[in-house]
Design an enzyme around this catalytic site. Structure first.
Site, PDB file in Angstrom:
ATOM      1  N   GLU A 199       0.819  -1.209   0.000  1.00 12.93           N
ATOM      2  CA  GLU A 199       0.000   0.000   0.000  1.00 12.93           C
ATOM      3  C   GLU A 199       0.856   1.263   0.000  1.00 12.93           C
ATOM      4  OE1 GLU A 199      -2.497  -3.264   1.874  1.00 12.93           O
ATOM      5  OE2 GLU A 199      -0.445  -2.515   2.148  1.00 12.93           O
ATOM      6  N   PHE A 214     -12.248  -7.661  13.483  1.00 13.78           N
ATOM      7  CA  PHE A 214     -11.074  -8.070  12.707  1.00 13.78           C
ATOM      8  C   PHE A 214     -10.733  -7.025  11.657  1.00 13.78           C
ATOM      9  CE2 PHE A 214      -9.353 -10.401   8.952  1.00 13.78           C
ATOM     10  CZ  PHE A 214      -8.127 -10.741   9.517  1.00 13.78           C
ATOM     11  N   GLN A 215      -9.490  -6.592  11.636  1.00 13.05           N
ATOM     12  CA  GLN A 215      -8.950  -5.589  10.721  1.00 13.05           C
ATOM     13  C   GLN A 215      -9.685  -4.247  10.815  1.00 13.05           C
ATOM     14  OE1 GLN A 215      -8.520  -7.309   6.731  1.00 13.05           O
ATOM     15  NE2 GLN A 215      -6.443  -7.955   7.285  1.00 13.05           N
ATOM     16  N   LYS A 228     -17.892  -1.803   4.811  1.00 10.17           N
ATOM     17  CA  LYS A 228     -18.169  -2.834   3.812  1.00 10.17           C
ATOM     18  C   LYS A 228     -19.646  -2.904   3.449  1.00 10.17           C
ATOM     19  CE  LYS A 228     -17.084  -7.644   2.678  1.00 10.17           C
ATOM     20  NZ  LYS A 228     -16.406  -8.895   3.144  1.00 10.17           N
ATOM     21  N   MET A 271      23.395  10.071   4.198  1.00  7.48           N
ATOM     22  CA  MET A 271      23.257  11.341   4.916  1.00  7.48           C
ATOM     23  C   MET A 271      23.415  11.139   6.419  1.00  7.48           C
ATOM     24  SD  MET A 271      23.044  14.532   4.212  1.00  7.48           S
ATOM     25  CE  MET A 271      22.167  14.899   2.691  1.00  7.48           C
TER      26      MET A 271
END
Length: 574
Positions: free
Chosen positions: A64, A126-127, A176, A485
Protein backbone atom coordinates in the site's frame (compact mmCIF):
# COMPACT_ATOMS: atom_id res chain seq x y z
CA UNK A 1 -26.51 -0.89 -12.27
CA UNK A 2 -30.25 -0.93 -12.84
CA UNK A 3 -32.62 1.74 -14.10
CA UNK A 4 -35.97 1.69 -12.31
CA UNK A 5 -39.04 3.62 -13.43
CA UNK A 6 -40.99 4.87 -10.41
CA UNK A 7 -44.55 6.17 -10.99
CA UNK A 8 -46.74 8.41 -8.86
CA UNK A 9 -50.04 10.17 -9.51
CA UNK A 10 -48.59 13.07 -11.46
CA UNK A 11 -45.18 12.22 -12.92
CA UNK A 12 -42.91 9.43 -14.08
CA UNK A 13 -39.35 9.77 -12.72
CA UNK A 14 -36.32 7.79 -13.94
CA UNK A 15 -33.67 7.00 -11.29
CA UNK A 16 -30.37 5.12 -11.28
CA UNK A 17 -30.25 2.63 -8.43
CA UNK A 18 -26.96 0.90 -7.74
CA UNK A 19 -24.73 -0.42 -4.97
CA UNK A 20 -22.27 1.79 -3.14
CA UNK A 21 -19.36 0.11 -4.89
CA UNK A 22 -20.88 0.80 -8.31
CA UNK A 23 -21.51 4.39 -7.24
CA UNK A 24 -17.81 4.70 -6.50
CA UNK A 25 -16.85 3.37 -9.92
CA UNK A 26 -19.34 5.61 -11.71
CA UNK A 27 -18.15 8.67 -9.77
CA UNK A 28 -14.53 7.96 -10.68
CA UNK A 29 -15.52 7.72 -14.33
CA UNK A 30 -17.31 11.05 -14.14
CA UNK A 31 -14.21 12.55 -12.53
CA UNK A 32 -12.28 11.23 -15.56
CA UNK A 33 -9.88 9.22 -13.40
CA UNK A 34 -7.26 7.61 -15.64
CA UNK A 35 -5.60 5.22 -13.21
CA UNK A 36 -6.24 3.76 -9.76
CA UNK A 37 -3.46 2.48 -7.52
CA UNK A 38 -4.57 -0.13 -5.04
CA UNK A 39 -4.35 -3.35 -3.11
CA UNK A 40 -7.45 -5.47 -2.35
CA UNK A 41 -8.55 -7.00 0.95
CA UNK A 42 -11.66 -8.22 2.70
CA UNK A 43 -13.31 -4.86 3.42
CA UNK A 44 -12.97 -3.64 -0.18
CA UNK A 45 -13.92 -6.87 -1.97
CA UNK A 46 -17.30 -5.39 -3.07
CA UNK A 47 -15.42 -2.47 -4.65
CA UNK A 48 -12.95 -4.77 -6.39
CA UNK A 49 -15.80 -6.94 -7.64
CA UNK A 50 -17.31 -3.85 -9.26
CA UNK A 51 -13.90 -2.96 -10.71
CA UNK A 52 -13.78 -6.34 -12.46
CA UNK A 53 -16.09 -5.32 -15.33
CA UNK A 54 -15.57 -1.56 -15.10
CA UNK A 55 -12.90 -1.17 -17.77
CA UNK A 56 -10.97 1.17 -15.47
CA UNK A 57 -7.17 1.09 -15.34
CA UNK A 58 -6.11 -0.32 -11.97
CA UNK A 59 -2.47 -0.84 -11.00
CA UNK A 60 -1.88 -3.53 -8.38
CA UNK A 61 1.13 -2.32 -6.46
CA UNK A 62 2.92 -4.75 -4.18
CA UNK A 63 2.45 -2.73 -0.99
CA UNK A 64 0.00 0.00 0.00
CA UNK A 65 2.89 2.40 0.63
CA UNK A 66 4.04 1.77 -2.93
CA UNK A 67 0.52 2.50 -4.14
CA UNK A 68 0.21 5.86 -2.46
CA UNK A 69 3.72 7.00 -3.45
CA UNK A 70 2.91 6.01 -7.04
CA UNK A 71 -0.25 8.12 -6.79
CA UNK A 72 1.88 11.02 -5.53
CA UNK A 73 4.22 10.68 -8.51
CA UNK A 74 1.23 10.60 -10.85
CA UNK A 75 -0.28 13.70 -9.24
CA UNK A 76 3.00 15.59 -9.27
CA UNK A 77 3.53 15.11 -13.00
CA UNK A 78 -0.05 15.16 -14.29
CA UNK A 79 -1.47 17.83 -11.98
CA UNK A 80 -4.50 15.55 -11.56
CA UNK A 81 -5.47 13.89 -8.29
CA UNK A 82 -3.92 10.50 -7.60
CA UNK A 83 -6.49 7.85 -6.60
CA UNK A 84 -5.77 5.04 -4.15
CA UNK A 85 -7.80 2.12 -2.76
CA UNK A 86 -6.76 0.07 0.28
CA UNK A 87 -8.53 -2.28 2.63
CA UNK A 88 -9.28 -1.71 6.31
CA UNK A 89 -6.91 -2.06 9.24
CA UNK A 90 -3.31 -2.66 8.12
CA UNK A 91 -4.12 -1.76 4.52
CA UNK A 92 -5.29 1.67 5.64
CA UNK A 93 -2.53 2.23 8.18
CA UNK A 94 0.08 1.39 5.53
CA UNK A 95 -1.06 4.58 3.78
CA UNK A 96 -0.17 6.86 6.69
CA UNK A 97 3.33 7.74 5.48
CA UNK A 98 2.11 8.62 2.00
CA UNK A 99 -0.78 10.70 3.33
CA UNK A 100 1.59 12.69 5.54
CA UNK A 101 4.01 13.11 2.64
CA UNK A 102 1.26 14.36 0.32
CA UNK A 103 -0.14 16.67 2.98
CA UNK A 104 3.12 18.49 3.68
CA UNK A 105 4.11 18.63 -0.03
CA UNK A 106 0.63 19.76 -1.17
CA UNK A 107 -0.16 16.88 -3.53
CA UNK A 108 -3.80 16.18 -4.48
CA UNK A 109 -4.90 12.64 -3.61
CA UNK A 110 -8.30 11.01 -3.14
CA UNK A 111 -7.85 7.88 -1.02
CA UNK A 112 -10.53 5.25 -0.42
CA UNK A 113 -10.14 2.90 2.53
CA UNK A 114 -12.35 -0.04 3.34
CA UNK A 115 -13.79 -0.32 6.82
CA UNK A 116 -15.50 -3.05 8.81
CA UNK A 117 -19.29 -3.16 8.63
CA UNK A 118 -21.12 -0.27 10.26
CA UNK A 119 -22.71 -2.53 12.85
CA UNK A 120 -19.34 -3.54 14.36
CA UNK A 121 -17.42 -0.25 14.14
CA UNK A 122 -15.93 0.41 17.57
CA UNK A 123 -15.96 -3.24 18.66
CA UNK A 124 -12.33 -4.02 17.73
CA UNK A 125 -13.56 -6.22 14.90
CA UNK A 126 -11.07 -8.07 12.71
CA UNK A 127 -8.95 -5.59 10.72
CA UNK A 128 -10.64 -2.56 12.26
CA UNK A 129 -8.66 0.64 12.74
CA UNK A 130 -9.87 4.15 13.55
CA UNK A 131 -8.54 5.55 10.31
CA UNK A 132 -10.43 8.84 10.74
CA UNK A 133 -8.76 9.46 14.09
CA UNK A 134 -5.38 8.36 12.74
CA UNK A 135 -5.50 10.53 9.61
CA UNK A 136 -7.23 13.70 10.80
CA UNK A 137 -3.91 15.55 11.31
CA UNK A 138 -2.44 14.31 8.01
CA UNK A 139 -5.26 14.89 5.53
CA UNK A 140 -6.80 18.03 4.18
CA UNK A 141 -10.16 16.45 5.04
CA UNK A 142 -11.54 12.99 5.73
CA UNK A 143 -14.93 11.29 5.70
CA UNK A 144 -16.56 8.11 6.91
CA UNK A 145 -19.62 7.19 4.86
CA UNK A 146 -22.61 6.27 7.04
CA UNK A 147 -25.40 6.28 4.42
CA UNK A 148 -24.99 4.93 0.91
CA UNK A 149 -27.02 7.88 -0.43
CA UNK A 150 -24.27 10.23 0.78
CA UNK A 151 -21.48 8.54 -1.17
CA UNK A 152 -21.78 10.44 -4.51
CA UNK A 153 -21.86 13.81 -2.73
CA UNK A 154 -18.87 12.90 -0.56
CA UNK A 155 -16.80 11.75 -3.54
CA UNK A 156 -17.57 14.93 -5.46
CA UNK A 157 -16.64 17.07 -2.46
CA UNK A 158 -13.44 15.07 -1.95
CA UNK A 159 -12.17 15.73 -5.48
CA UNK A 160 -13.07 19.41 -5.13
CA UNK A 161 -11.26 19.78 -1.80
CA UNK A 162 -8.18 17.84 -2.95
CA UNK A 163 -7.65 19.96 -6.07
CA UNK A 164 -8.66 23.50 -5.06
CA UNK A 165 -6.85 26.03 -2.91
CA UNK A 166 -3.70 24.44 -1.54
CA UNK A 167 -3.87 20.86 -2.90
CA UNK A 168 -3.76 17.94 -0.50
CA UNK A 169 -4.98 14.43 0.31
CA UNK A 170 -8.60 13.63 1.14
CA UNK A 171 -9.57 10.24 2.60
CA UNK A 172 -12.96 8.50 2.33
CA UNK A 173 -13.54 5.55 4.67
CA UNK A 174 -16.24 3.17 3.34
CA UNK A 175 -17.70 0.46 5.61
CA UNK A 176 -18.17 -2.83 3.81
CA UNK A 177 -21.96 -2.80 4.13
CA UNK A 178 -22.14 0.68 2.59
CA UNK A 179 -20.35 -0.70 -0.48
CA UNK A 180 -23.03 -3.41 -0.75
CA UNK A 181 -26.19 -1.40 0.04
CA UNK A 182 -28.10 0.16 -2.86
CA UNK A 183 -29.27 3.69 -3.34
CA UNK A 184 -30.04 6.31 -5.95
CA UNK A 185 -27.01 7.63 -7.80
CA UNK A 186 -26.78 11.22 -8.96
CA UNK A 187 -23.62 13.17 -9.62
CA UNK A 188 -25.18 16.43 -10.81
CA UNK A 189 -25.38 18.12 -7.42
CA UNK A 190 -23.34 21.32 -6.94
CA UNK A 191 -20.54 21.31 -4.38
CA UNK A 192 -21.81 23.27 -1.38
CA UNK A 193 -19.17 23.79 1.28
CA UNK A 194 -19.85 27.12 3.03
CA UNK A 195 -16.91 26.62 5.39
CA UNK A 196 -14.45 25.97 2.57
CA UNK A 197 -13.96 28.94 0.26
CA UNK A 198 -10.30 29.14 -0.81
CA UNK A 199 -9.27 32.49 -2.21
CA UNK A 200 -7.32 32.50 -5.48
CA UNK A 201 -7.71 36.14 -6.58
CA UNK A 202 -5.14 38.49 -5.02
CA UNK A 203 -6.02 41.77 -3.34
CA UNK A 204 -5.31 44.69 -5.68
CA UNK A 205 -3.98 47.00 -2.95
CA UNK A 206 -1.45 44.38 -1.86
CA UNK A 207 -0.35 43.95 -5.48
CA UNK A 208 0.26 47.71 -5.66
CA UNK A 209 2.30 47.59 -2.43
CA UNK A 210 4.57 44.96 -3.96
CA UNK A 211 4.89 46.89 -7.24
CA UNK A 212 6.02 49.96 -5.30
CA UNK A 213 8.41 47.93 -3.13
CA UNK A 214 10.04 46.51 -6.26
CA UNK A 215 10.53 49.98 -7.70
CA UNK A 216 12.43 51.03 -4.55
CA UNK A 217 14.48 47.86 -4.08
CA UNK A 218 18.17 47.75 -4.86
CA UNK A 219 18.70 44.10 -3.84
CA UNK A 220 15.53 42.16 -4.66
CA UNK A 221 15.33 38.38 -4.90
CA UNK A 222 12.51 35.91 -5.60
CA UNK A 223 12.25 32.63 -3.72
CA UNK A 224 10.07 30.39 -5.90
CA UNK A 225 8.57 27.23 -4.44
CA UNK A 226 6.30 24.40 -5.52
CA UNK A 227 3.29 26.71 -5.45
CA UNK A 228 4.46 28.11 -8.80
CA UNK A 229 4.33 24.60 -10.25
CA UNK A 230 0.98 23.70 -8.69
CA UNK A 231 -0.47 26.87 -10.23
CA UNK A 232 1.08 26.18 -13.66
CA UNK A 233 2.72 29.57 -13.30
CA UNK A 234 6.21 28.91 -14.66
CA UNK A 235 5.73 30.93 -17.86
CA UNK A 236 4.34 33.85 -15.89
CA UNK A 237 7.27 33.70 -13.48
CA UNK A 238 9.72 33.92 -16.39
CA UNK A 239 7.83 36.88 -17.90
CA UNK A 240 7.73 38.74 -14.60
CA UNK A 241 11.39 38.08 -13.83
CA UNK A 242 12.47 39.30 -17.26
CA UNK A 243 10.21 42.35 -17.01
CA UNK A 244 11.65 43.40 -13.64
CA UNK A 245 15.11 41.76 -13.88
CA UNK A 246 14.80 40.16 -10.44
CA UNK A 247 17.02 37.12 -9.75
CA UNK A 248 15.41 33.82 -8.68
CA UNK A 249 16.31 31.09 -6.22
CA UNK A 250 14.29 27.88 -6.04
CA UNK A 251 13.31 25.77 -3.07
CA UNK A 252 13.98 22.03 -3.35
CA UNK A 253 10.40 21.37 -4.45
CA UNK A 254 10.32 24.42 -6.68
CA UNK A 255 13.10 23.19 -8.99
CA UNK A 256 12.05 23.37 -12.63
CA UNK A 257 9.64 26.22 -11.95
CA UNK A 258 12.31 28.56 -13.33
CA UNK A 259 14.84 27.34 -15.92
CA UNK A 260 18.25 26.47 -14.50
CA UNK A 261 19.99 27.80 -17.62
CA UNK A 262 18.48 31.30 -17.26
CA UNK A 263 20.96 34.08 -16.55
CA UNK A 264 18.91 35.24 -13.54
CA UNK A 265 18.75 31.82 -11.90
CA UNK A 266 20.79 31.61 -8.70
CA UNK A 267 20.31 27.92 -7.94
CA UNK A 268 18.64 26.07 -5.11
CA UNK A 269 18.47 27.75 -1.71
CA UNK A 270 18.78 26.17 1.71
CA UNK A 271 20.84 23.62 3.60
CA UNK A 272 22.55 22.26 0.48
CA UNK A 273 21.84 25.19 -1.78
CA UNK A 274 24.30 27.30 -3.74
CA UNK A 275 26.42 30.01 -2.18
CA UNK A 276 24.90 32.56 -4.56
CA UNK A 277 21.29 31.72 -3.70
CA UNK A 278 21.85 31.64 0.04
CA UNK A 279 23.85 34.85 0.17
CA UNK A 280 21.20 36.56 -1.94
CA UNK A 281 18.56 35.59 0.63
CA UNK A 282 20.84 36.78 3.42
CA UNK A 283 21.77 40.16 1.88
CA UNK A 284 18.58 41.12 -0.03
CA UNK A 285 16.53 44.21 0.78
CA UNK A 286 13.33 42.79 -0.76
CA UNK A 287 12.44 39.11 -0.58
CA UNK A 288 9.48 37.97 -2.70
CA UNK A 289 8.44 34.45 -1.73
CA UNK A 290 6.10 32.81 -4.23
CA UNK A 291 4.48 29.50 -3.29
CA UNK A 292 7.05 28.59 -0.64
CA UNK A 293 6.40 28.00 3.06
CA UNK A 294 9.77 29.00 4.57
CA UNK A 295 10.71 25.50 5.68
CA UNK A 296 13.59 25.35 8.15
CA UNK A 297 15.78 23.57 5.57
CA UNK A 298 15.41 26.66 3.36
CA UNK A 299 15.76 29.38 5.97
CA UNK A 300 18.41 27.99 8.31
CA UNK A 301 18.44 29.83 11.63
CA UNK A 302 15.57 32.32 11.45
CA UNK A 303 17.51 34.85 13.53
CA UNK A 304 19.72 35.42 10.49
CA UNK A 305 17.19 34.97 7.67
CA UNK A 306 16.57 37.98 5.39
CA UNK A 307 16.96 40.39 8.29
CA UNK A 308 17.69 43.33 5.99
CA UNK A 309 14.67 42.68 3.79
CA UNK A 310 11.10 43.72 3.36
CA UNK A 311 9.31 40.39 2.97
CA UNK A 312 6.48 39.82 0.49
CA UNK A 313 4.85 36.42 0.81
CA UNK A 314 2.57 35.14 -1.96
CA UNK A 315 0.71 31.93 -1.09
CA UNK A 316 -2.64 30.26 -1.75
CA UNK A 317 -2.76 29.18 1.91
CA UNK A 318 -3.21 32.15 4.26
CA UNK A 319 -2.07 29.99 7.20
CA UNK A 320 1.47 29.94 5.78
CA UNK A 321 1.85 33.71 5.60
CA UNK A 322 3.65 35.05 8.65
CA UNK A 323 3.85 31.57 10.22
CA UNK A 324 7.65 31.38 10.23
CA UNK A 325 8.91 34.67 8.82
CA UNK A 326 7.43 38.12 9.64
CA UNK A 327 5.79 39.44 6.48
CA UNK A 328 5.25 43.06 5.53
CA UNK A 329 3.42 42.45 2.23
CA UNK A 330 1.06 39.45 2.50
CA UNK A 331 -0.66 38.39 -0.72
CA UNK A 332 -3.12 35.49 -0.56
CA UNK A 333 -3.79 34.03 -3.97
CA UNK A 334 -2.96 31.60 -6.73
CA UNK A 335 0.66 32.11 -7.80
CA UNK A 336 -0.19 32.25 -11.50
CA UNK A 337 -2.95 34.81 -10.99
CA UNK A 338 -0.72 36.95 -8.77
CA UNK A 339 2.08 36.90 -11.34
CA UNK A 340 -0.37 37.81 -14.11
CA UNK A 341 -1.47 40.83 -12.08
CA UNK A 342 2.12 41.86 -11.41
CA UNK A 343 2.98 41.59 -15.12
CA UNK A 344 -0.09 43.63 -16.01
CA UNK A 345 0.99 46.41 -13.63
CA UNK A 346 4.28 46.71 -15.54
CA UNK A 347 5.76 48.54 -12.59
CA UNK A 348 8.91 50.61 -12.59
CA UNK A 349 12.02 48.45 -12.38
CA UNK A 350 14.20 49.01 -9.34
CA UNK A 351 17.80 50.18 -9.53
CA UNK A 352 19.29 46.70 -9.04
CA UNK A 353 21.81 46.48 -11.87
CA UNK A 354 24.77 46.48 -9.48
CA UNK A 355 23.11 43.76 -7.37
CA UNK A 356 22.56 41.53 -10.39
CA UNK A 357 26.18 41.98 -11.44
CA UNK A 358 27.33 41.04 -7.94
CA UNK A 359 25.23 37.85 -8.01
CA UNK A 360 26.47 36.97 -11.49
CA UNK A 361 30.04 37.30 -10.19
CA UNK A 362 29.18 35.07 -7.23
CA UNK A 363 27.90 32.41 -9.62
CA UNK A 364 31.20 32.49 -11.46
CA UNK A 365 33.38 32.52 -8.34
CA UNK A 366 31.44 30.03 -6.22
CA UNK A 367 29.98 27.31 -8.47
CA UNK A 368 29.05 23.85 -7.22
CA UNK A 369 32.28 21.84 -7.21
CA UNK A 370 33.60 18.42 -6.28
CA UNK A 371 36.91 16.59 -6.44
CA UNK A 372 37.05 13.97 -9.17
CA UNK A 373 38.83 10.67 -8.60
CA UNK A 374 40.86 8.26 -10.70
CA UNK A 375 39.80 5.28 -8.61
CA UNK A 376 36.19 5.90 -7.53
CA UNK A 377 33.02 7.05 -9.24
CA UNK A 378 31.71 10.35 -7.96
CA UNK A 379 27.91 10.58 -7.69
CA UNK A 380 27.95 14.19 -8.88
CA UNK A 381 29.61 13.08 -12.11
CA UNK A 382 26.99 10.36 -12.60
CA UNK A 383 24.22 12.97 -12.35
CA UNK A 384 26.03 15.26 -14.79
CA UNK A 385 26.30 12.41 -17.31
CA UNK A 386 22.64 11.45 -16.91
CA UNK A 387 21.72 15.09 -17.49
CA UNK A 388 23.87 15.15 -20.61
CA UNK A 389 22.43 11.98 -22.13
CA UNK A 390 18.82 12.85 -21.34
CA UNK A 391 19.38 16.45 -22.56
CA UNK A 392 18.04 17.71 -19.24
CA UNK A 393 14.53 16.65 -20.20
CA UNK A 394 14.01 13.49 -18.11
CA UNK A 395 11.60 13.18 -15.22
CA UNK A 396 13.78 12.53 -12.17
CA UNK A 397 12.41 10.91 -9.02
CA UNK A 398 14.41 10.33 -5.85
CA UNK A 399 14.33 8.92 -2.38
CA UNK A 400 15.74 11.06 0.42
CA UNK A 401 19.35 11.60 1.37
CA UNK A 402 22.65 12.42 -0.26
CA UNK A 403 21.60 11.18 -3.71
CA UNK A 404 18.54 13.45 -3.53
CA UNK A 405 20.68 16.50 -2.87
CA UNK A 406 23.15 15.61 -5.63
CA UNK A 407 20.28 15.19 -8.07
CA UNK A 408 18.88 18.58 -7.02
CA UNK A 409 22.29 20.20 -7.42
CA UNK A 410 23.58 18.61 -10.61
CA UNK A 411 20.53 17.74 -12.73
CA UNK A 412 19.82 21.24 -13.92
CA UNK A 413 16.06 21.31 -14.52
CA UNK A 414 15.05 23.62 -17.33
CA UNK A 415 11.38 22.62 -17.56
CA UNK A 416 8.55 22.45 -15.01
CA UNK A 417 7.03 19.19 -13.76
CA UNK A 418 10.13 17.06 -14.23
CA UNK A 419 11.21 16.74 -10.58
CA UNK A 420 9.51 14.33 -8.16
CA UNK A 421 10.92 14.09 -4.65
CA UNK A 422 9.79 13.96 -1.04
CA UNK A 423 10.45 17.37 0.44
CA UNK A 424 8.81 18.18 3.75
CA UNK A 425 8.54 14.67 5.18
CA UNK A 426 11.75 13.27 3.73
CA UNK A 427 10.38 9.80 2.97
CA UNK A 428 12.78 6.98 2.23
CA UNK A 429 11.27 4.47 -0.19
CA UNK A 430 9.48 7.24 -2.11
CA UNK A 431 11.50 7.32 -5.33
CA UNK A 432 10.84 3.92 -6.93
CA UNK A 433 7.02 3.84 -6.68
CA UNK A 434 6.85 7.57 -7.47
CA UNK A 435 8.65 6.80 -10.73
CA UNK A 436 5.87 4.35 -11.63
CA UNK A 437 3.20 7.00 -11.15
CA UNK A 438 5.27 9.59 -13.01
CA UNK A 439 5.76 7.27 -16.00
CA UNK A 440 2.03 6.48 -16.12
CA UNK A 441 1.31 10.22 -16.07
CA UNK A 442 3.75 10.90 -18.93
CA UNK A 443 4.34 7.91 -21.17
CA UNK A 444 6.59 9.80 -23.56
CA UNK A 445 9.21 11.11 -21.14
CA UNK A 446 12.27 9.28 -19.91
CA UNK A 447 11.89 8.60 -16.19
CA UNK A 448 15.02 8.15 -14.07
CA UNK A 449 14.65 7.00 -10.47
CA UNK A 450 17.78 8.09 -8.59
CA UNK A 451 17.93 6.06 -5.39
CA UNK A 452 20.18 5.26 -2.48
CA UNK A 453 20.90 1.67 -1.57
CA UNK A 454 19.05 2.22 1.71
CA UNK A 455 15.82 3.73 0.42
CA UNK A 456 15.65 1.32 -2.52
CA UNK A 457 15.33 -1.61 -0.15
CA UNK A 458 12.25 -0.12 1.51
CA UNK A 459 9.98 -0.41 -1.55
CA UNK A 460 11.98 -2.56 -3.99
CA UNK A 461 9.05 -4.96 -4.42
CA UNK A 462 7.55 -2.40 -6.83
CA UNK A 463 10.10 -3.59 -9.41
CA UNK A 464 7.45 -6.22 -10.07
CA UNK A 465 5.04 -3.51 -11.27
CA UNK A 466 7.69 -2.00 -13.54
CA UNK A 467 8.22 -5.42 -15.13
CA UNK A 468 4.52 -6.26 -15.33
CA UNK A 469 3.64 -2.98 -17.08
CA UNK A 470 6.92 -2.87 -19.04
CA UNK A 471 7.57 0.70 -17.94
CA UNK A 472 10.91 1.91 -19.37
CA UNK A 473 12.05 3.40 -16.05
CA UNK A 474 15.77 3.70 -15.42
CA UNK A 475 16.49 2.74 -11.80
CA UNK A 476 19.83 4.24 -10.79
CA UNK A 477 21.13 3.11 -7.39
CA UNK A 478 24.00 5.27 -6.13
CA UNK A 479 25.40 2.54 -3.93
CA UNK A 480 27.75 3.76 -1.19
CA UNK A 481 27.08 0.90 1.23
CA UNK A 482 25.56 3.21 3.83
CA UNK A 483 22.73 5.44 4.88
CA UNK A 484 24.73 8.23 3.32
CA UNK A 485 23.26 11.34 4.92
CA UNK A 486 23.17 9.70 8.34
CA UNK A 487 26.81 8.70 7.89
CA UNK A 488 27.70 12.27 6.83
CA UNK A 489 26.10 13.78 9.93
CA UNK A 490 27.79 11.21 12.16
CA UNK A 491 31.12 12.13 10.57
CA UNK A 492 30.63 15.87 10.97
CA UNK A 493 28.71 16.16 14.24
CA UNK A 494 29.11 12.86 16.14
CA UNK A 495 32.91 12.40 16.09
CA UNK A 496 32.76 9.73 13.36
CA UNK A 497 30.80 7.37 15.61
CA UNK A 498 29.05 5.48 12.78
CA UNK A 499 26.24 3.93 14.76
CA UNK A 500 24.28 1.60 12.45
CA UNK A 501 24.64 3.77 9.35
CA UNK A 502 26.91 1.42 7.36
CA UNK A 503 25.52 -1.78 5.87
CA UNK A 504 27.41 -4.91 6.89
CA UNK A 505 25.50 -7.03 4.39
CA UNK A 506 23.84 -6.04 1.13
CA UNK A 507 21.97 -8.13 -1.44
CA UNK A 508 23.25 -8.47 -4.97
CA UNK A 509 21.08 -5.84 -6.62
CA UNK A 510 21.87 -7.15 -10.11
CA UNK A 511 20.64 -10.65 -9.29
CA UNK A 512 17.67 -9.16 -7.45
CA UNK A 513 16.70 -7.12 -10.49
CA UNK A 514 17.07 -10.13 -12.75
CA UNK A 515 14.79 -12.11 -10.42
CA UNK A 516 12.13 -9.47 -11.11
CA UNK A 517 12.72 -9.82 -14.84
CA UNK A 518 14.45 -6.47 -15.32
CA UNK A 519 17.76 -6.01 -17.15
CA UNK A 520 20.52 -4.80 -14.89
CA UNK A 521 24.20 -4.00 -14.65
CA UNK A 522 26.77 -3.21 -12.00
CA UNK A 523 28.99 -0.23 -12.76
CA UNK A 524 32.31 0.53 -11.06
CA UNK A 525 35.19 2.86 -11.89
CA UNK A 526 37.45 -0.09 -12.57
CA UNK A 527 35.15 -1.38 -15.32
CA UNK A 528 36.50 -0.82 -18.80
CA UNK A 529 33.98 1.22 -20.75
CA UNK A 530 31.82 2.00 -17.71
CA UNK A 531 30.74 5.33 -19.16
CA UNK A 532 29.49 3.75 -22.38
CA UNK A 533 27.66 1.09 -20.37
CA UNK A 534 25.92 3.83 -18.39
CA UNK A 535 24.99 5.76 -21.52
CA UNK A 536 23.56 2.65 -23.21
CA UNK A 537 21.35 1.90 -20.22
CA UNK A 538 20.09 5.47 -19.76
CA UNK A 539 19.23 5.88 -23.45
CA UNK A 540 17.58 2.47 -23.88
CA UNK A 541 13.84 2.07 -24.38
CA UNK A 542 13.27 -0.63 -21.74
CA UNK A 543 13.37 -0.95 -17.96
CA UNK A 544 16.91 -1.08 -16.59
CA UNK A 545 18.41 -1.18 -13.09
CA UNK A 546 21.95 0.09 -12.53
CA UNK A 547 23.86 -0.71 -9.36
CA UNK A 548 26.48 2.06 -9.45
CA UNK A 549 29.19 1.76 -6.82
CA UNK A 550 30.20 5.29 -5.87
CA UNK A 551 32.69 6.78 -3.44
CA UNK A 552 31.72 5.60 0.05
CA UNK A 553 32.90 8.71 1.90
CA UNK A 554 31.64 11.44 -0.41
CA UNK A 555 29.74 14.22 1.36
CA UNK A 556 27.18 16.71 0.09
CA UNK A 557 28.50 20.27 -0.03
CA UNK A 558 27.93 23.16 0.35
CA UNK A 559 26.14 22.71 3.66
CA UNK A 560 24.44 24.87 6.26
CA UNK A 561 24.68 23.02 9.56
CA UNK A 562 21.61 22.78 11.75
CA UNK A 563 21.21 25.94 13.83
CA UNK A 564 23.41 28.04 11.53
CA UNK A 565 22.41 30.91 9.28
CA UNK A 566 22.54 30.76 5.49
CA UNK A 567 25.66 32.93 5.51
CA UNK A 568 27.51 30.31 7.60
CA UNK A 569 27.90 27.72 4.84
CA UNK A 570 30.76 25.25 4.83
CA UNK A 571 32.28 23.45 1.86
CA UNK A 572 31.70 26.34 -0.52
CA UNK A 573 35.14 25.86 -2.06
CA UNK A 574 37.26 22.72 -2.28
Amino acid sequence: MSTNVQLNSSTAKCTNTMSGSLMLIEALKQEKVEVIFGYPGGAVLPIYDSLYDSGMNHVLTRHEQGGIHAAEGYARISGKPGVVIATSGPGATNLVTGLTDAMIDSLPLVVFTGQVASSVIGSDAFQEADILGITTPITKHNYQVREVSELPRIIKEAFHIATTGRPGPVLIDIPKDIAIFEGEFSYDMPVNLPGYQPNSEPNYLQIRKLVEAVSRAKKPVILAGAGVLHANGSEELIKYVEQQQIPVANTLLGLGGFPADHSLFLGMAGMHGTYTANMALYDCDLLISIGARFDDRVTGNLEHFAKKATVAHIDIDPAEIGKNVPTQIPIVGDAKLVLEQLIKQDGKQGDNKEWNEQLANNKQEYPLVYNDSDTELKPQNILELIHKWTKGEAIVTTDVGQHQMWAAQYYNFKNPNKWVTSGGLGTMGFGLPAAIGAQLADRESTVVAVLGDGGFQMTLQELSVIHELNLPIKVVILNNGALGMVRQWQELFYEERYSHSKFVSQPDFVKLSEAYGIKSARIEKSDEGWEEKLKEAITSDEPVLLDIHVCKNENVYPMVASGKGLHEMVGVKL
